[in-house]
Design an enzyme around this catalytic site. Structure first.
Site, short mmCIF file in Angstrom:
data_model
loop_
_atom_site.label_atom_id
_atom_site.label_comp_id
_atom_site.label_asym_id
_atom_site.label_seq_id
_atom_site.Cartn_x
_atom_site.Cartn_y
_atom_site.Cartn_z
N GLU A 79 -2.84 -4.61 -3.37
CA GLU A 79 -3.33 -5.46 -4.46
C GLU A 79 -3.24 -4.73 -5.80
O GLU A 79 -2.82 -5.29 -6.81
CB GLU A 79 -4.79 -5.87 -4.21
CG GLU A 79 -5.01 -6.67 -2.95
CD GLU A 79 -5.39 -5.79 -1.75
OE1 GLU A 79 -4.78 -4.71 -1.57
OE2 GLU A 79 -6.28 -6.22 -1.00
N ALA B 16 -0.58 12.14 1.53
CA ALA B 16 -1.06 13.18 2.44
C ALA B 16 -2.49 13.60 2.08
O ALA B 16 -3.26 13.99 2.96
CB ALA B 16 -0.12 14.38 2.39
N CYS C 122 -3.83 0.70 -2.80
CA CYS C 122 -3.70 -0.54 -2.03
C CYS C 122 -2.62 -1.46 -2.61
O CYS C 122 -2.25 -1.36 -3.78
CB CYS C 122 -5.02 -1.29 -2.03
SG CYS C 122 -6.41 -0.38 -1.35
N CYS D 150 -10.37 -4.51 -0.25
CA CYS D 150 -11.43 -3.50 -0.28
C CYS D 150 -12.24 -3.63 -1.56
O CYS D 150 -11.86 -4.33 -2.50
CB CYS D 150 -10.83 -2.10 -0.15
SG CYS D 150 -10.09 -1.47 -1.68
N GLU E 247 0.31 5.22 0.73
CA GLU E 247 -0.59 6.28 1.16
C GLU E 247 -0.12 7.64 0.65
O GLU E 247 0.96 7.77 0.08
CB GLU E 247 -0.68 6.28 2.70
CG GLU E 247 -1.34 5.02 3.22
CD GLU E 247 -1.54 5.00 4.71
OE1 GLU E 247 -2.29 4.13 5.18
OE2 GLU E 247 -0.95 5.85 5.42
N ASN F 185 0.84 -1.20 0.00
CA ASN F 185 0.00 0.00 0.00
C ASN F 185 0.88 1.25 0.00
O ASN F 185 1.97 1.27 0.58
CB ASN F 185 -0.99 0.00 1.17
CG ASN F 185 -0.36 -0.23 2.53
OD1 ASN F 185 0.64 -0.92 2.66
ND2 ASN F 185 -0.95 0.35 3.55
#
Ligand SMILES: [Zn+2]
Length: 145
Positions: A68, A59, A66, A99, A57, A55
């Site tokens: 996957e 800001a 993700c 998800c 991320e 994953n």
């Protein structure tokens, strides 16, 4: 859901062990300074290559992606189109399930029987198929109707 630890009718024990170890290792490179929720993934191609993802991320939170989808995206841009299985590893128990966005994303490139090996913090495995995760999904064939 079926819980399986070491074998599968589709993959060899060696393939499963490699998938699990590479998914576990991929967690180490997750970029998740906000959630601290590490996810590693490893995708096995029909040609026998293992492609990892984690994953990432941002800001601007919704921009993050993700594990996957990073694994599938890396595989697709490498020219891969056919896949045998994916493993996903997290630090929680029971294991995290992909998800909704990832379920749809993976369904584009897989069949309903495609196995998703989900590993918890102790590397205990739960196996589900894309068909179980996303029944009745919208797919490429629907565009021609
Ligand atoms: Zn996802």
């Amino acid at each position: 859901m079926n819980t399986m630890a070491t074998s599968s009718p589709i993959l060899t024990t060696r393939e499963i062990e490699t998938l699990s170890s590479k998914a576990q290792a991929a967690k180490e490179v997750a970029y998740c300074p906000y959630s601290k929720f590490r996810v590693g993934a490893c995708l096995l191609t029909q040609s026998g290559e293992y492609i990892t993802g984690a994953n990432i991320e941002n800001a601007s939170y919704p921009v993050g992606t993700c594990a996957e989808r990073t694994a599938f995206g890396t595989a697709i841009v490498a020219g891969q189109r056919e896949f045998k299985a994916i493993a996903v590893a997290t630090d929680i128990s029971p294991p995290a399930s992909p998800c909704g966005m990832c379920r749809q994303f993976m369904s584009e490139f897989t069949s309903p029987s495609f196995p998703v090996y989900m590993y918890d913090k102790s590397m205990k495995c739960t196996v589900v198929t894309i068909g179980e995760l996303l029944p009745g999904c919208f797919g490429p064939g629907d565009l021609d109707k």
